[in-house]
Write a protein that holds these residues in place. Sequence first.
Motif, PDB file in Angstrom:
ATOM      1  N   GLY A  95      15.494  -4.493  52.942  1.00 58.43           N
ATOM      2  CA  GLY A  95      15.925  -3.313  53.531  1.00 58.43           C
ATOM      3  C   GLY A  95      14.468  -2.626  53.990  1.00 58.43           C
ATOM      4  N   ALA A  96      14.853  -1.640  54.673  1.00 57.40           N
ATOM      5  CA  ALA A  96      13.562  -0.548  55.091  1.00 57.40           C
ATOM      6  C   ALA A  96      13.091   0.259  53.771  1.00 57.40           C
ATOM      7  N   THR A  97      14.027   0.485  53.006  1.00 54.75           N
ATOM      8  CA  THR A  97      13.926   1.190  51.661  1.00 54.75           C
ATOM      9  C   THR A  97      12.680   0.514  51.059  1.00 54.75           C
ATOM     10  N   ILE A 230      17.759  -4.733  59.919  1.00 54.51           N
ATOM     11  CA  ILE A 230      18.922  -5.120  60.580  1.00 54.51           C
ATOM     12  C   ILE A 230      20.159  -3.982  60.253  1.00 54.51           C
ATOM     13  N   SER A 231      20.001  -3.316  59.167  1.00 56.62           N
ATOM     14  CA  SER A 231      20.977  -2.601  58.637  1.00 56.62           C
ATOM     15  C   SER A 231      22.129  -1.806  59.614  1.00 56.62           C
ATOM     16  N   ARG A 240      20.797  -6.038  53.262  1.00 59.33           N
ATOM     17  CA  ARG A 240      19.317  -5.750  52.591  1.00 59.33           C
ATOM     18  C   ARG A 240      18.244  -6.588  53.281  1.00 59.33           C
ATOM     19  N   VAL A 241      18.046  -6.782  54.610  1.00 60.91           N
ATOM     20  CA  VAL A 241      16.998  -7.353  55.169  1.00 60.91           C
ATOM     21  C   VAL A 241      16.302  -6.122  56.109  1.00 60.91           C
ATOM     22  N   GLN A 270      18.670 -13.680  56.052  1.00 58.48           N
ATOM     23  CA  GLN A 270      17.506 -13.553  56.722  1.00 58.48           C
ATOM     24  C   GLN A 270      17.617 -14.691  58.008  1.00 58.48           C
ATOM     25  N   GLU A 271      18.307 -15.657  57.618  1.00 63.03           N
ATOM     26  CA  GLU A 271      18.995 -16.637  58.742  1.00 63.03           C
ATOM     27  C   GLU A 271      19.802 -15.779  59.834  1.00 63.03           C
TER      28      GLU A 271
END
Length: 390
Positions: A95-97, A230-231, A240-241, A270-271
């Motif tokens: 995630g961006a976090t 992508i959230s 969480r990507v 991720q895919e």
Amino acid sequence: MKPLSRITEKFTESVIREMTRICDAVGGYNLSQGFPDFESPAKVKNAAIKAILGGYNQYPVTFGEPKLRKAIVKKAWSFNRIRCNPETDITVTCGATEAMIATLKAVINPGEEIVIFEPFYENYGPDGILSGAKPRYVSLYPPDWKYYSKELSAAFNRKTKAVIINTPNNPTGKVFTRQELEEIASLCARWDCLAVTDEIYEHITYDEEKHISMASLNGMAHRTVTINSISKTYSVTGWRVGWAIADSRITSRIRKVHDFLTVGAPTPFQEAAAFALGMPAAYYRRLRSRYEKSREFLFNLLVETGFRPFMPKGAYYIMAGIGDLMKKLDIRDDFSFSKKLIEMTGVATVPGTSFYSSLGKGRDQIRFCFCKKQQTLDNVKKGLMRLKNA
Ligand code: GLN
């Protein structure tokens, strides 16, 4: 027992996420934590299922699966006008976090400072503390959430290491203009510091507003870390990507921190993220128009029920003044107000002080999010209407 980490005494658990737990406990309508209550497109979900069934279930490449890094490069150029190399300039994170904390951990030395626009997304406070940076806050003033150039330039000095910019902005909905970004860029050049930009709401802008990436400005590519995920764009906040794009020298440091913090973001997601980044233009148009309608609906409802909302230009939150209602209900602060609001109306919000550095600010504001189904917003309306007869 010896005292536990002193640094962890300096911040609390997230109020945003606490409000979600309170809301769930009473079965309320969650307009506190910013996540959609509608589904991600079936195609995106199927891409994740396909990845799991297709065997993408072991550790990913720590800094990101090749397919996703390639998709990020393509999108960064076509949408953000940022050129980057998939081998050296990208770190895929949880995630961006994680991208934000890993970045700050990777660049800050003791005694250095970071500039933060206030009100700010709650995480940046603890992020600063955990990375050892001293924060300097620059106020954004309602109703337009403009800053004063004088106050901005006064926040920079030779200890400044980075300025954090979140555009479109959470919680205010401000979309930084080109002129503002250029002004910040010139301060970054003058004081030789980085811009760390959280652009997670880049596809959610209204009216004529256009998202501009700091890294696309002249001379800023090598001193900007662009964070995204992508959230929000694909309504998959639980996957969480996220990622950070930065010059290879900065990326090599971010990758080290990321590797030992989390090893990697979930492989099958991720895919699916690589697939999602290729969604057609119509998808983003529909997303924007859906949020445009919800923004309108909630804004009008808040006016009707006695709040003083500030119209957001981007993202999916509305900050609203509660001064009049506090008087009416004889309530003194934002926390008590939020609690009372859940009791009376079933609607959960985030108290304004959560977005400010001191409890003195934001006491007469609360934040609503509107990334919800119309049916949920209709129920919210039924609840909030009770305020009229209070
Ligand atoms: N950005 C979301 C918000 O402000 C929450 C994100 C999170 O909880 N990780 O509500």
